[in-house]
Design an enzyme around this catalytic site. Structure first.
Site, PDB file in Angstrom:
ATOM      1  N   ALA A  71       0.846  -1.185   0.000  1.00 11.36           N
ATOM      2  CA  ALA A  71       0.000   0.000   0.000  1.00 11.36           C
ATOM      3  C   ALA A  71       0.887   1.243   0.000  1.00 11.36           C
ATOM      4  CB  ALA A  71      -0.917  -0.013   1.218  1.00 11.36           C
ATOM      5  N   GLN A  73       1.471   3.398   2.146  1.00  9.90           N
ATOM      6  CA  GLN A  73       2.263   3.547   3.366  1.00  9.90           C
ATOM      7  C   GLN A  73       2.876   2.216   3.812  1.00  9.90           C
ATOM      8  OE1 GLN A  73       3.308   6.175   4.964  1.00  9.90           O
ATOM      9  NE2 GLN A  73       2.260   7.600   3.590  1.00  9.90           N
ATOM     10  N   SER A  74       3.182   1.370   2.857  1.00  4.42           N
ATOM     11  CA  SER A  74       3.729   0.047   3.168  1.00  4.42           C
ATOM     12  C   SER A  74       5.075   0.132   3.882  1.00  4.42           C
ATOM     13  CB  SER A  74       3.889  -0.754   1.879  1.00  4.42           C
ATOM     14  OG  SER A  74       4.681  -1.899   2.086  1.00  4.42           O
ATOM     15  N   ASN A  75       5.151  -0.489   5.058  1.00 10.78           N
ATOM     16  CA  ASN A  75       6.431  -0.613   5.768  1.00 10.78           C
ATOM     17  C   ASN A  75       7.385  -1.505   5.006  1.00 10.78           C
ATOM     18  OD1 ASN A  75       5.438   0.852   8.108  1.00 10.78           O
ATOM     19  ND2 ASN A  75       4.267  -0.985   8.592  1.00 10.78           N
ATOM     20  N   ALA A  77       7.482  -2.058   1.712  1.00  9.69           N
ATOM     21  CA  ALA A  77       8.011  -1.380   0.526  1.00  9.69           C
ATOM     22  C   ALA A  77       9.129  -0.421   0.915  1.00  9.69           C
ATOM     23  CB  ALA A  77       6.885  -0.633  -0.192  1.00  9.69           C
TER      24      ALA A  77
END
Length: 328
Positions: A71, A73-75, A77
């Site tokens: 997403a 705000q993916s941690n 990624a």
């Protein structure tokens, strides 16, 4: 090495285990928290434990470009972008969202660390993200690159080794603390963290309860997915192991308004924990899961459990885009 499998050494390990004194007194239980938000600053959270195995595998296979998804705000990624920068690898992130989103939190860090970003719609992400990553891989190969795909959350067989490793770390810490945990509790967002802990519990025949709180989809979905991950992981280990997959415990009912969307009571809970325990939970994973755990205990569940360890999986960068949702 873990069971003969190489990994990178990126995280600050072992992460500490702390007793939550006020909550313990309130609930009349021994409540502990494992601070996997302390794995690092740029590398913070649970994802780096998985990436230590995944990226080592990529490097061993001669890859020079990482592709993954998440997403906005993916941690995961963000952590992948950081690792790629550290090792001089290219990085493409397939993110659910659009370019008009505020440049904040993890998305800001993705850009800061130089990742290439491909935005996709919610529907494309839900149903076509793997196809999109494969297409990206083929395009990069035509340009002479050697790309390597890491699935969502690094949740596959080799990624799950990160939390098998964490489980063994916990066993060592139990001895030094002079305590044996009855249960280990964690948020479940893609399944790999739970799968590694569950597999560790099975291999060591520790008889702890491994309890997950799903923050997306359903408990039924994740039970199936965790079974798949355990099956993917076992062939990587050196030896034959008997694993019972019948007692996977995922507690539904705390997804709330949806993945990464918060209710007022969840945000108020995060605020109370910050002010009473001096710990910052993230709004997507640990905030929802810990809220669920405390709520279940207060509703009379888990009366058979006395010593409970909750794993803080990090993700605090994701709280900053939600700052206007808190009533401070």
């Amino acid at each position: 090495m873990l069971y003969g499998i190489e990994k990178l050494n990126l995280a600050n390990l072992p992460t500490p285990i702390e007793k939550l004194t006020k909550i313990s007194e309130l609930l009349d239980k021994n409540m502990y928290i494992k601070r996997d938000d302390y794995t690092g600053l740029e590398f913070s959270g649970n994802k780096i434990r998985k990436l230590e195995f995944s990226v080592k595998d990529a490097i061993n296979k001669g890859a020079n470009h990482l592709i993954t998804c998440g997403a906005i705000q993916s941690n995961h990624a963000r952590a992948t972008a950081v690792v790629a920068a550290k090792f001089g690898l290219g990085c493409t992130l397939v993110l659910k969202g659009n370019e008009t989103d505020d440049l904040d939190g993890n998305y800001f860090l993705d850009k800061l660390f130089g990742a290439e970003i491909t935005f996709v719609s919610a529907d494309d992400y839900a149903f076509r993200r793997n196809e999109i990553m494969e297409n990206t891989k083929e395009q990069l190969k035509k340009l002479g690159m050697k790309p390597y795909i890491i699935p969502e959350g690094a949740s596959n067989g080799i990624g799950s080794l990160g939390y098998l490793n964490c489980y063994e770390e916990i066993l060592i810490q139990e001895k030094s603390l002079g305590i044996e945990f009855d249960a280990i509790v964690v948020a479940v967002g893609s399944g790999g963290t739970y799968a590694g802990l569950y597999l560790g519990n099975q291999l060591h025949k520790s008889n702890k309860k491994i309890i997950g709180f799903n923050v997306s989809s359903t408990a039924e979905h994740f039970i199936g997915r965790i079974c798949e991950l355990v099956d993917e992981t076992l062939p990587l280990l050196d030896g034959n192991y008997d694993v019972n997959k019948e007692d996977i415990k995922i507690i539904d009912g705390y997804v709330g308004r949806g993945y990464a969307i918060n209710r007022v009571e969840e945000l108020e809970f995060i605020e109370r924990i910050a002010q009473n325990e001096g710990i910052l939970l993230d709004p997507v994973y640990s905030g929802k899961a810990f809220y669920g755990l405390i709520n279940e205990i207060q509703n009379g569940k888990f009366n058979d459990l006395k010593n409970i360890l909750f794993i803080h999986t990090g993700g605090q960068f994701g709280i900053f885009p939600k700052k206007n949702s808190f009533e401070l």
